[in-house]
Write an enzyme that holds these catalytic residues in place. Structure first.
Site, PDB file in Angstrom:
ATOM      1  N   ARG A 232      -0.738   3.983   5.470  1.00  0.00           N
ATOM      2  CA  ARG A 232       0.184   3.725   6.570  1.00  0.00           C
ATOM      3  C   ARG A 232       0.476   2.232   6.631  1.00  0.00           C
ATOM      4  NH1 ARG A 232       1.568   7.894   5.942  1.00  0.00           N
ATOM      5  NH2 ARG A 232       1.424   9.792   7.211  1.00  0.00           N
TER       6      ARG A 232
ATOM      7  N   HIS B  18       8.790   5.008   0.306  1.00  0.00           N
ATOM      8  CA  HIS B  18       7.960   6.078   0.874  1.00  0.00           C
ATOM      9  C   HIS B  18       8.151   7.391   0.098  1.00  0.00           C
ATOM     10  CE1 HIS B  18       5.824   7.279   4.848  1.00  0.00           C
ATOM     11  NE2 HIS B  18       5.390   8.023   3.857  1.00  0.00           N
TER      12      HIS B  18
ATOM     13  N   GLU C  28       8.455   0.067   9.037  1.00  0.00           N
ATOM     14  CA  GLU C  28       9.277   1.025   8.300  1.00  0.00           C
ATOM     15  C   GLU C  28      10.454   1.537   9.144  1.00  0.00           C
ATOM     16  OE1 GLU C  28       8.276   5.192   5.975  1.00  0.00           O
ATOM     17  OE2 GLU C  28       6.849   3.535   5.857  1.00  0.00           O
TER      18      GLU C  28
END
Length: 303
Positions: free
Chosen positions: A221, A268, A250
């Site tokens: 993460r 991602h 993000e």
């Protein structure tokens, strides 16, 4: 399970759905399928009085206020397990790409071409015999360990709770303290979920403790890494390289990282495979059917 025919609405716009549009669209919804980048906060939940299920299309669920959903009697599910192999493959792929400067080499070929073979030209490093430190030995971390061992890497790990001796021996991994991991690993792979305890776990002090020849890979993460501190550490040569598939802010990338040759940035794509996304879709659809039948959903994260 019964076959169901449910009315549905699909967001077909480009980019992420806005907070305001999502609020408007969920007013009559019983089931909400969300992506990891879609924030489902108290305001969204309060605009959906009929909501029974929030089915997150992904293994993570930190984009959802799970506690508030539980207060409202709303089940929140994710799609774990199916991401294990593809994310582990991407982790190893990023380690190999960093070691052999593959992305940098591709850019060289597209810009200036290949000047010809020379003994010291574009040297990288082999990963065999190097030490991989894994932060977070869950399903994905364990699969990374298996694949790394198959490539003759030495694997050590840290997480808040040590695995049992049989588990460690079956994986061929060694448990070390966090400080030992960051000081002795040639590569560090973050495969942990985001928690309140690991925000900016990788910060300026940690980067200064790492080997100057080490590289960081984050497929866990984004907020686990202080990206401004990472940028500075790379600039100051405190560490040798980094590869990120997830980001602190993000989908935005911290300014400066995109300009560095020793940084690999991917959008991602950890579980972006046809196989994984098909399996994720099946889990989501099955859970809607289960809740609709008055049964318990699978992979509930806010029990």
């Amino acid at each position: 399970m019964k076959a169901h025919q449910l009315d549905y609405k699909v967001y077909a716009g480009e980019g992420l759905i806005s907070h305001q549009e999502l609020m408007a669209q969920v007013e009559d919804a019983k089931y909400l399928i969300t992506a990891l980048s879609t924030q489902v906060d108290k305001e969204i939940i309060d605009h959906a009085p009929n909501l029974k299920l929030i089915a997150n299309f992904g293994a993570g669920f930190n984009n959802i206020d799970t506690s508030y959903a539980k207060e409202k009697g709303i089940v929140v599910t994710n799609t774990p397990i199916v991401s294990t192999n593809p994310v582990a493959e991407v982790t190893i792929g990023l380690i190999l790409a960093l070691s052999h400067r593959m992305v940098e080499g591709d850019a060289q070929m597209r810009k200036d071409g290949f000047p010809g073979w020379a003994p010291l030209y574009f040297l990288g490093h082999e990963i065999a015999g190097k030490t991989l430190g894994i932060v977070g030995l869950g399903n994905i971390g364990q699969e990374v360990a298996r694949k790394a061992a198959a490539l003759s890497m030495k694997v050590q790990y840290w997480q808040p709770h040590q695995k049992s001796d049989p588990e460690e021996r079956s994986l061929g991994v060694k448990y070390v303290t966090f400080d030992e991991l960051i000081e002795t690993s040639d590569f560090i792979s973050i495969n942990a979920p985001q928690t309140s305890a690991n925000y900016h776990q990788f910060n300026q002090n940690v980067f200064q403790q790492m080997k100057a020849t080490a590289a960081l890979v984050n497929v866990g993460r984004g907020p686990i890494v202080d990206e401004a501190a990472l940028r500075d550490a790379l600039k100051n040569k405190d560490i040798a390289g980094a590869a990120l598939d997830v980001y602190e802010h993000e989908p935005a990338v911290t300014p400066g990282l995109q300009d560095m040759k020793n940084v690999i940035l991917t959008p991602h794509i950890g579980n972006a495979t046809v196989e994984a996304r098909d399996a994720m879709g099946k889990i989501v659809a099955d859970n809607i059917g289960l809740i609709n039948d008055g049964k318990k959903a699978k992979y509930v994260v806010n029990q």
